[in-house]
Design a protein around this motif. Structure first.
Motif, mmCIF file in Angstrom:
data_model
loop_
_atom_site.group_PDB
_atom_site.id
_atom_site.type_symbol
_atom_site.label_atom_id
_atom_site.label_comp_id
_atom_site.label_asym_id
_atom_site.label_seq_id
_atom_site.Cartn_x
_atom_site.Cartn_y
_atom_site.Cartn_z
ATOM 1 N N LEU A 61 36.731 37.909 44.127
ATOM 2 C CA LEU A 61 36.984 36.548 43.617
ATOM 3 C C LEU A 61 38.513 36.069 43.578
ATOM 4 C CD1 LEU A 61 34.639 36.833 40.784
ATOM 5 C CD2 LEU A 61 33.721 36.087 42.987
ATOM 6 N N VAL A 62 38.940 34.911 44.248
ATOM 7 C CA VAL A 62 40.227 34.407 44.081
ATOM 8 C C VAL A 62 40.119 33.150 43.497
ATOM 9 C CG1 VAL A 62 42.264 33.785 45.217
ATOM 10 C CG2 VAL A 62 40.935 35.830 45.788
ATOM 11 N N SER A 63 40.979 33.009 42.632
ATOM 12 C CA SER A 63 40.727 31.541 41.692
ATOM 13 C C SER A 63 42.161 30.966 41.239
ATOM 14 C CB SER A 63 39.919 31.553 40.428
ATOM 15 O OG SER A 63 39.748 30.434 39.946
ATOM 16 N N MET A 64 42.642 29.812 41.424
ATOM 17 C CA MET A 64 43.596 29.244 40.759
ATOM 18 C C MET A 64 43.123 28.427 39.534
ATOM 19 S SD MET A 64 46.383 26.934 42.580
ATOM 20 C CE MET A 64 46.277 25.128 42.065
ATOM 21 N N ALA A 65 43.790 28.723 38.464
ATOM 22 C CA ALA A 65 43.308 27.759 37.028
ATOM 23 C C ALA A 65 44.290 27.679 36.102
ATOM 24 C CB ALA A 65 41.916 28.308 36.701
ATOM 25 N N PRO A 66 44.325 26.969 35.448
ATOM 26 C CA PRO A 66 45.419 26.920 34.376
ATOM 27 C C PRO A 66 45.246 27.785 33.119
ATOM 28 C CG PRO A 66 44.212 24.738 34.360
ATOM 29 C CD PRO A 66 43.837 25.465 35.499
ATOM 30 N N ASN A 67 46.187 28.026 32.451
ATOM 31 C CA ASN A 67 45.932 28.666 30.960
ATOM 32 C C ASN A 67 45.204 30.054 31.172
ATOM 33 O OD1 ASN A 67 47.140 26.628 30.011
ATOM 34 N ND2 ASN A 67 45.302 25.439 29.503
ATOM 35 N N GLY A 68 45.401 30.822 32.131
ATOM 36 C CA GLY A 68 44.852 32.069 32.424
ATOM 37 C C GLY A 68 43.280 32.295 32.104
ATOM 38 N N GLU A 69 42.606 30.905 32.457
ATOM 39 C CA GLU A 69 41.170 30.603 32.369
ATOM 40 C C GLU A 69 40.388 31.815 33.123
ATOM 41 O OE1 GLU A 69 37.994 30.165 30.618
ATOM 42 O OE2 GLU A 69 39.352 28.149 30.523
ATOM 43 N N THR A 70 39.490 32.608 32.464
ATOM 44 C CA THR A 70 38.753 33.619 33.245
ATOM 45 C C THR A 70 37.053 33.411 32.939
ATOM 46 O OG1 THR A 70 38.929 35.017 31.156
ATOM 47 C CG2 THR A 70 40.511 35.216 33.220
ATOM 48 N N ALA A 71 36.766 32.454 32.233
ATOM 49 C CA ALA A 71 35.195 32.253 31.899
ATOM 50 C C ALA A 71 34.642 32.029 33.008
ATOM 51 C CB ALA A 71 35.217 31.197 30.949
ATOM 52 N N GLY A 72 34.887 31.397 34.125
ATOM 53 C CA GLY A 72 34.019 30.942 35.385
ATOM 54 C C GLY A 72 34.158 32.335 36.108
ATOM 55 N N LEU A 73 35.118 33.203 36.125
ATOM 56 C CA LEU A 73 35.338 34.338 36.764
ATOM 57 C C LEU A 73 34.609 35.471 36.313
ATOM 58 C CD1 LEU A 73 39.135 34.563 37.760
ATOM 59 C CD2 LEU A 73 37.161 33.916 39.146
ATOM 60 N N ARG A 74 34.203 35.316 35.050
ATOM 61 C CA ARG A 74 33.257 36.511 34.254
ATOM 62 C C ARG A 74 31.940 36.124 34.676
ATOM 63 N NH1 ARG A 74 36.401 40.605 33.049
ATOM 64 N NH2 ARG A 74 38.024 40.305 31.918
ATOM 65 N N THR A 75 31.670 34.624 34.717
ATOM 66 C CA THR A 75 30.296 34.508 35.289
ATOM 67 C C THR A 75 30.036 35.080 36.741
ATOM 68 O OG1 THR A 75 30.281 32.253 33.983
ATOM 69 C CG2 THR A 75 28.746 32.449 35.848
ATOM 70 N N ALA A 76 30.890 34.890 37.448
ATOM 71 C CA ALA A 76 30.765 35.195 38.908
ATOM 72 C C ALA A 76 30.729 36.969 39.002
ATOM 73 C CB ALA A 76 31.810 34.914 39.710
ATOM 74 N N LEU A 77 31.513 37.455 38.105
ATOM 75 C CA LEU A 77 31.746 39.154 38.101
ATOM 76 C C LEU A 77 30.236 39.408 37.516
ATOM 77 C CD1 LEU A 77 34.967 39.690 36.580
ATOM 78 C CD2 LEU A 77 34.282 40.225 39.033
ATOM 79 N N ALA A 78 29.497 38.694 36.502
ATOM 80 C CA ALA A 78 28.323 39.251 35.789
ATOM 81 C C ALA A 78 27.321 39.156 37.182
ATOM 82 C CB ALA A 78 28.112 38.272 34.886
ATOM 83 N N MET A 79 27.518 38.154 38.077
ATOM 84 C CA MET A 79 26.604 38.041 39.048
ATOM 85 C C MET A 79 26.685 39.330 40.018
ATOM 86 S SD MET A 79 26.736 33.916 40.201
ATOM 87 C CE MET A 79 25.738 34.052 41.628
ATOM 88 N N GLY A 80 27.604 39.814 39.964
ATOM 89 C CA GLY A 80 27.758 41.085 40.692
ATOM 90 C C GLY A 80 29.126 41.271 41.590
ATOM 91 N N ALA A 81 30.247 40.386 41.380
ATOM 92 C CA ALA A 81 31.325 40.569 42.160
ATOM 93 C C ALA A 81 32.056 41.726 41.551
ATOM 94 C CB ALA A 81 32.114 39.212 42.199
ATOM 95 N N THR A 82 32.960 42.364 42.590
ATOM 96 C CA THR A 82 33.630 43.516 42.338
ATOM 97 C C THR A 82 34.871 43.439 41.341
ATOM 98 O OG1 THR A 82 33.022 44.281 44.489
ATOM 99 C CG2 THR A 82 34.349 45.572 43.316
ATOM 100 N N ARG A 83 35.768 42.272 41.760
ATOM 101 C CA ARG A 83 37.017 42.135 41.103
ATOM 102 C C ARG A 83 37.306 40.671 41.198
ATOM 103 N NH1 ARG A 83 41.856 43.164 43.652
ATOM 104 N NH2 ARG A 83 41.679 43.208 45.884
ATOM 105 N N ALA A 84 38.316 40.193 40.329
ATOM 106 C CA ALA A 84 38.869 39.095 40.643
ATOM 107 C C ALA A 84 40.478 39.060 40.655
ATOM 108 C CB ALA A 84 38.553 38.141 39.663
ATOM 109 N N VAL A 85 40.975 37.951 41.280
ATOM 110 C CA VAL A 85 42.237 37.816 41.193
ATOM 111 C C VAL A 85 42.363 36.128 40.735
ATOM 112 C CG1 VAL A 85 44.640 37.459 42.633
ATOM 113 C CG2 VAL A 85 42.876 39.130 43.194
ATOM 114 N N LEU A 86 43.308 36.112 39.421
ATOM 115 C CA LEU A 86 43.452 34.758 39.044
ATOM 116 C C LEU A 86 45.197 34.363 39.053
ATOM 117 C CD1 LEU A 86 42.784 32.296 37.207
ATOM 118 C CD2 LEU A 86 43.420 33.714 35.427
ATOM 119 N N ILE A 87 45.276 33.141 39.501
ATOM 120 C CA ILE A 87 46.654 32.844 39.746
ATOM 121 C C ILE A 87 46.724 31.573 38.731
ATOM 122 C CG2 ILE A 87 48.646 31.923 41.040
ATOM 123 C CD1 ILE A 87 45.564 33.057 43.046
ATOM 124 N N SER A 88 47.635 31.933 37.913
ATOM 125 C CA SER A 88 47.795 30.979 36.730
ATOM 126 C C SER A 88 49.207 30.783 36.282
ATOM 127 C CB SER A 88 46.957 31.445 35.378
ATOM 128 O OG SER A 88 46.789 30.425 34.633
#
Ligand SMILES: Cc1cc2nc3c(=O)[nH]c(=O)nc-3n(C[C@H](O)[C@H](O)[C@H](O)COP(=O)(O)OP(=O)(O)OC[C@H]3O[C@@H](n4cnc5c(N)ncnc54)[C@H](O)[C@@H]3O)c2cc1C
Ligand SMILES: Nc1ncnc2c1ncn2[C@@H]1O[C@H](COP(=O)(O)O)[C@@H](O)[C@H]1O
Lengths: 261, 324
Positions: A61-88
């Motif tokens: 998963l790749v996401s750009m979001a303010p304040n180091g937000e990861t809540a949405g990424l955790r949802t997608a990881l819980a669906m089964g994605a392997t890992r995530a990259v967040l740009i904040s």
């Protein structure tokens, strides 16, 4: 199928059910509160999991979001994605679609994915241009508005919606594909998935990590200003009647009055 | 003071330019002195006169691109026109599938941002100020670019009224070379599927009858089609039932679907989500049938019937049949 690498763009947005908070200084949407996974991207996540479901495959998963937000990424990881990259990064405040594409392109390039999936449009911004700008910056072909996606060897086969129906489109990988809602039915994260997501890796990157200049992104890079935001003129309700068996007659009378019949 | 030059991305099919293309040409000539159309495909020559009637002084024809998706080749052709020294003040793209693809590609090529979801505009002091529908049309923003042109805009359908010029003249047609973009343009159309539709087009019909999840099942959509037929209108749909596969996407009304502005819009079993309403709240008259008194659709309905679609619609169909 070994080693299929799929990147999914996952936007994290303020809850669209709540009234939008508009910053009085910039007239833009305040995204500094709690964010959730844009429902539009849950289809992309599901599609990726179905296309790259093998043990050696990887969905990033790749996401750009303010304040180091990861809540949405955790949802997608819980669906089964392997890992995530967040740009904040604070310097990204006020980024438009092109700025976002520059940031995501810089984060995606080193992954060298076989396929990049995004939604046709986001729920909050709905410019619908970011994924194509991203494709151009990555130097990849793109197929937008997919209502069906299949992989056949090194080709992606897409049913692309058109004004009058759909086209079959074939494109060699790597490519960028945007999916509409309805392309697949997103799974609900299982309890096991939610537990597993807690320990899945999320890399948090800054602008400097990506080697991008602040002038190219954020409000400066957007090279536009919003001078005013106001509520749209609302239509007012007319007559509301309970159907007591006469509902159809009321409609008929109204159509006659309008000279439609 | 108006802008000097505006370009319009003109989508032209067998039946001529799309209605959104004509809307854009009309508005372009309201805000700019010179208007050029950028077009491609096998039907441009036949449509050139119409493009001229709506304001295009020049038509750049990129020719037939065969089975390629237009995003990459047409954006590349436009970029080379700009690089050759043509500097339009504004480039207007239709908010259509291909329009958004071409706008996005060109934006990244020229490193210029795009303003999207434009629903209104005015030019003052050689600057363009644009109106944008935000959050499903509940809010309107005013925006402008802060750098020198060319400026890119993606405009929503039905934001402007198309009007032909009195005695418009034939435009100059200039052929536009499409540069070789190699593997970037590798996406190919291998088959085309068009749904059969009878009756008027959804976005041009005077009456639109739309169904939503409240119909309860795909088989009940026949009521919507029958009602539309009896009223000489077009059947439409909410996204919920398009996603559920009850009807094809071409029926969808709303933010991601068609924008309609008929004389009468009849919403049946549709709750009235903002993304649906943005596509139909410009209708002259709105009738809603919904069993929930609190459904948001009632807040914009001229006539709201709180009732069951399975009772109201069959009665309406019977009454209309007996009139004919
Ligand atoms: C990015 C994005 C883009 C979107 N784009 C669009 C778009 O272009 N178009 C669109 O439509 N939506 C769009 N949506 C989806 C939108 O948010 C709603 O989910 C959708 O419009 C709901 O469809 P509906 O009204 O049919 O279903 P529901 O919201 O489920 O409403 C069904 C209604 O039927 C009523 N009902 C049930 N039974 C009966 C009965 N027997 N008789 C009468 N009434 C009954 C219920 O009271 C209810 O109000 C978009 C969403 C997002 C996030
Ligand atoms: N900040 C972001 N982070 C991750 N993906 C994004 C972001 N912004 C846009 N996208 C992706 O691009 C799609 C289209 O966005 P938009 O251009 O805002 O309509 C979204 O649905 C996402 O898939």
């Amino acid at each position: 199928m070994p080693d299929m690498k799929v990147v999914v763009c996952a936007k994290q947005i303020p809850d669209p059910a709540a009234p939008p908070l508009i910053r009085p200084d910039t007239h833009t949407l305040d995204r500094t509160g709690k964010l959730i996974l844009d429902d539009s991207d849950s289809y992309g996540v599901e599609m990726a999991l179905q296309l790259a479901g093998g043990a050696d495959d990887e969905v990033t998963l790749v996401s750009m979001a303010p304040n180091g937000e990861t809540a949405g990424l955790r949802t997608a990881l819980a669906m089964g994605a392997t890992r995530a990259v967040l740009i904040s990064d604070d310097a990204l405040l006020g980024s438009d679609a092109l700025g976002t594409a520059k940031v995501l392109a810089a984060a995606i390039r080193p992954i060298q994915p076989d396929l990049v999936i995004a939604a046709t449009e986001s729920t909050d911004g709905y410019t619908g241009t970011m994924p194509v700008q991203l494709a151009e910056l990555l130097g990849l072909p793109s197929v937008t508005f997919a209502k069906g996606v299949a992989i056949d060897g090194s080709t992606v086969k897409v049913q692309r919606q058109t004004e009058a129906g759909y086209d079959d489109v074939e494109c060699p990988l790597p490519a960028v594909v945007t999916v509409t809602a309805g392309v697949v039915e997103p799974r609900y994260p299982s309890f096991k998935g939610i537990m597993a997501a807690r320990s899945k890796p999320i890399d948090v990157l800054t602008l400097a990590d990506l080697g991008l200049a602040p002038a190219d992104v954020g409000a400066a890079g957007a090279r536009q200003e919003v001078t005013q935001v106001s509520e749209a003129e609302a239509r007012t309700a007319g007559e509301i009647v309970e159907d007591d068996g006469e509902g159809a007659q009321r409609i008929l009378a109204f159509l006659e009055q309008l000279k439609v019949i | 003071m108006a802008l000097d030059t505006a370009w319009v991305l003109a989508q032209v099919g067998e039946a001529g330019p799309t209605s959104l293309t004509l809307e854009l040409l009309t508005e372009a000539r309201n805000v700019a002195t010179k208007v050029a159309a950028i077009s491609w495909g096998p039907h441009v020559a036949a449509a050139a006169a119409t493009l001229g009637q709506y304001g295009a002084g020049t038509v750049y024809d990129a020719g037939d691109i065969g089975d390629a998706l237009p995003g990459v080749p047409i954006a590349a052709a436009m970029a080379s026109l700009v690089d050759a020294g043509n500097r339009p003040d504004a480039i207007f793209f239709p908010a259509s599938y291909d329009g958004r693809d071409i706008a996005g590609r060109l934006s990244a090529k020229l490193d210029r941002p795009v303003l999207t979801n434009v629903v209104g505009m005015r030019s003052a002091d050689g600057h363009l100020e644009t109106e944008h529908a935000l959050f499903g049309g509940t809010h309107i923003a005013l925006a402008r670019f802060t750098e020198d042109p060319p400026h890119l805009y993606v405009v929503r359908a039905k934001s402007f009224t198309a009007e032909a010029l009195e005695g418009g003249s034939a435009p100059e047609v200039v052929s536009l070379a499409v540069p070789d973009t190699g593997s970037l343009a590798a996406a190919r159309i291998t088959g085309r599927h068009e749904e059969e539709r009878s009756g008027p087009a959804l976005d041009e019909a005077a009456v639109v009858v739309s169904g939503g999840r409240g119909l309860g099942g795909a088989e009940h959509y026949a009521m919507i089609e029958e009602l539309a037929r009896l009223l000489n209108g077009a059947p439409g749909a909410s996204r919920a039932i398009v996603d559920a596969g009850w009807v094809p996407y071409s029926h969808q009304v709303g933010q991601t679907g068609k924008t309609v502005k008929p004389t009468v819009y009849i919403a049946c079993g549709i709750s009235g989500a903002t993304q649906h309403m943005v596509g139909m709240k410009g209708s002259k008259n709105i009738i809603a049938v919904n069993k929930d008194r609190e459904a948001p659709i009632f807040s914009i309905a001229d006539l709201g019937i709180v009732g069951d679609v399975h009772k109201v619609l069959p009665a309406l169909i019977d009454a209309l049949r007996s009139r004919n």
